[in-house]
Design an enzyme around this catalytic site. Structure first.
Site, PDB file in Angstrom:
ATOM      1  N   ASN A 149      42.172  46.874  35.891  1.00 27.62           N
ATOM      2  CA  ASN A 149      41.453  47.635  34.862  1.00 27.62           C
ATOM      3  C   ASN A 149      42.083  47.533  33.488  1.00 27.62           C
ATOM      4  OD1 ASN A 149      39.257  48.911  36.217  1.00 27.62           O
ATOM      5  ND2 ASN A 149      40.808  50.046  37.352  1.00 27.62           N
ATOM      6  N   ARG A 164      49.675  52.483  37.301  1.00 23.49           N
ATOM      7  CA  ARG A 164      50.366  51.235  37.655  1.00 23.49           C
ATOM      8  C   ARG A 164      51.871  51.428  37.757  1.00 23.49           C
ATOM      9  NH1 ARG A 164      47.078  51.021  33.588  1.00 23.49           N
ATOM     10  NH2 ARG A 164      45.012  50.079  33.853  1.00 23.49           N
ATOM     11  N   LYS A 168      42.164  40.562  44.812  1.00 30.13           N
ATOM     12  CA  LYS A 168      42.146  39.865  43.527  1.00 30.13           C
ATOM     13  C   LYS A 168      43.570  39.564  43.020  1.00 30.13           C
ATOM     14  CE  LYS A 168      41.559  39.059  39.024  1.00 30.13           C
ATOM     15  NZ  LYS A 168      41.639  40.115  38.033  1.00 30.13           N
ATOM     16  N   PHE A 175      36.663  30.623  33.012  1.00 26.23           N
ATOM     17  CA  PHE A 175      37.078  31.988  32.692  1.00 26.23           C
ATOM     18  C   PHE A 175      37.521  32.071  31.228  1.00 26.23           C
ATOM     19  CE2 PHE A 175      40.257  35.373  32.484  1.00 26.23           C
ATOM     20  CZ  PHE A 175      39.670  36.403  33.204  1.00 26.23           C
ATOM     21  N   ASP A 189      36.648  38.560  40.042  1.00 30.68           N
ATOM     22  CA  ASP A 189      36.479  39.919  39.522  1.00 30.68           C
ATOM     23  C   ASP A 189      35.074  40.015  38.952  1.00 30.68           C
ATOM     24  OD1 ASP A 189      36.610  38.420  37.230  1.00 30.68           O
ATOM     25  OD2 ASP A 189      38.452  39.321  36.481  1.00 30.68           O
ATOM     26  N   PRO A 198      40.319  33.537  42.221  1.00 27.40           N
ATOM     27  CA  PRO A 198      40.341  35.002  42.142  1.00 27.40           C
ATOM     28  C   PRO A 198      39.022  35.498  41.550  1.00 27.40           C
ATOM     29  CG  PRO A 198      42.261  34.029  41.043  1.00 27.40           C
ATOM     30  CD  PRO A 198      41.281  32.936  41.288  1.00 27.40           C
ATOM     31  N   HIS A 244      34.092  39.846  36.027  1.00 26.83           N
ATOM     32  CA  HIS A 244      33.926  38.822  35.010  1.00 26.83           C
ATOM     33  C   HIS A 244      33.471  37.490  35.636  1.00 26.83           C
ATOM     34  CE1 HIS A 244      34.961  37.624  30.912  1.00 26.83           C
ATOM     35  NE2 HIS A 244      35.374  36.482  31.420  1.00 26.83           N
TER      36      HIS A 244
END
Ligand code: NAG
Ligand code: NAG
Length: 411
Positions: free
Chosen positions: A149, A211, A267, A337, A286, A284, A288
């Site tokens: 996030n 985190r 991820k 990406f 996500d 990976p 996006h």
């Protein structure tokens, strides 16, 4: 502690094999610092930026020309002995070859992806030279626990704060823009430094949010399970070395080991598999990446437009990209990406015609920020004698730092 700049050495390498301006800021590693060199020349052969990275024992400085990577090593104690210096530069060169995985021919991978995939072939020239780094798995793991996030500029701040807070400064070095500012460089902290009981509270107060706890518990678990012994002649702890042994496991087993850590889901585990454990086909996924799949690869959007990433959808997307790109799908994914990142919206395009179109407000900041540097070279590599030699040679630049200072003083 200040060291005088020594000469850069040149490693011949065309920009299609490696573009530092892209690779070092596309969200793989968050600890490279980019400095603008304030060069007011139209000569596209001169580097426009210097990039620095602090390892446990040295700072590596890089610049790029269309035909080579220029590198030099800075140690905490200046080396008067020429043979010693040569040895250290040879070690840095080995590190560069490993870190940038220069044994992989990126140009031929781009050809292959372009022939398999129309979407790729449309972006491949603008986003050339984007390869996957082979990072240290410990740093990679902690950085990607920070990434949940989060966005690139904030992750960068966190990782730099983490290093400042939990590892001693290695050395200081003046920034290469001629301003005379000294920058202090810290290596990435070892697991034992983050396993300490008060780390979690401290990181929370530094703005790490939830985190903080994940980082502390992961470090603690690693140290408890695999120790923190540092063998003589080595620089890292036994648990860091254990993490590197995951490179020898198959993807399933290595992923299972990573998923045992706190704050590590599919991820994050896949990012580590791809970016430091050599699993080239791992993509990976996500939201996006899901959006990219919907936009360009005919994936169906879920009915309510919700980006709910179920394990099933994750698997489906991941498999789809391997079908499109093959055994280096993870590498191809990072090009797509990057091309979709907002911070890369101007990358590889010709620079704006008028200097007025760059707001001066941003100019000052540029030298200190990783996140909003302008692209460097969009011209095709020219041939030069450097590209013909396969060994490192002293790089002779027409403008030495001293000449540049003189020039500025005259203005
Ligand atoms: C990144 O995230 C932070 C905190 O959520 C936010 O303040 C900042 O604007 C974001 N930056 C970008 C470039 O999106
Ligand atoms: C990093 O540290 C700086 C200065 O101490 C602070 O202003 C900033 O909020 C910190 N950021 C993060 C994301 O930890």
């Amino acid at each position: 502690m200040t060291s005088l700049p020594t000469a850069f050495l040149a490693l011949p390498l065309p920009i299609v094999q490696l573009s530092l301006s892209a690779v070092l800021k596309c969200g793989q590693s968050f600890r490279w610092t980019a400095y603008s060199l304030n060069i007011d020349s139209e000569n596209a052969c001169l580097p426009t930026h210097e990039y620095r990275f602090c390892l446990r024992d040295r700072v590596v400085c890089l610049r790029q020309t269309p035909t080579s990577i220029l590198y030099r090593t800075v140690l905490p104690n200046p080396q008067p002995n020429v043979d010693q210096r040569k040895l250290h530069e040879a070690e840095t060169l080995l590190w560069l070859k490993d870190y940038f995985q220069l044994d992989v021919n990126l140009a031929s991978l781009y050809e292959e992806w372009g022939s398999r995939d129309k979407v790729f072939s449309e972006i491949k020239d603008r986003f050339s030279g984007i390869r996957i780094l082979r990072q240290d798995p410990w740093e990679n793991l902690i950085s990607f626990i920070c990434s949940s996030n989060n966005n690139i500029s904030r992750i960068t701040k966190m990782v730099q704060n983490l290093s400042k807070e939990y590892s001693s400064p290695l050395l200081s070095l003046s920034v290469p823009d001629g301003s005379g500012v000294e920058e202090i460089y810290h290596p990435f902290p070892p697991p034992s430094a983050l396993a300490h009981p008060d780390v979690s509270a401290r990181l929370r107060s530094l703005g790490f949010g939830y985190r903080a706890e994940f980082i502390h518990r992961t470090a603690k678990m690693l140290v408890e399970t695999h120790g923190n012994t540092v063998h003589p002649r080595e620089q890292d702890e036994s648990s860091e070395q254990w993490l590197r042994t995951l490179r020898d496991m198959n993807t399933e087993d290595a992923r299972a080991e990573l998923l045992k850590f706190v704050g590590v889901g599919r991820k994050v585990a896949d990012c580590v598999l791809l970016m430091s454990l050599g699993k080239t086909d791992v993509v990976p996924v996500d939201t996006h990446v899901y959006q990219i799949a919907i936009k360009y690869y005919g994936m169906k959007a879920s009915p309510k437009g919700k980006m709910n990433m179920t394990p099933k959808l994750y698997e489906e997307l991941s498999t789809k990209f391997v079908q499109v790109w093959g055994g280096y799908a993870g590498w191809a994914h990072s090009v797509l990406f990057t091309s979709d990142l907002k911070s890369f919206s101007l990358h590889g395009l010709p620079p704006p015609m008028s200097p007025l179109s760059t707001p001066t407000k941003n100019r000052k900041k540029r030298s200190r920020e990783m996140t909003d540097l302008v692209p460097t070279f969009s011209t095709p590599p020219s041939t030069s004698s450097l590209s013909d030699s396969s060994t490192a040679t002293e790089f002779a630049c027409s403008k030495s730092p001293a000449e540049r200072v003189k020039k500025r003083a005259r203005k």
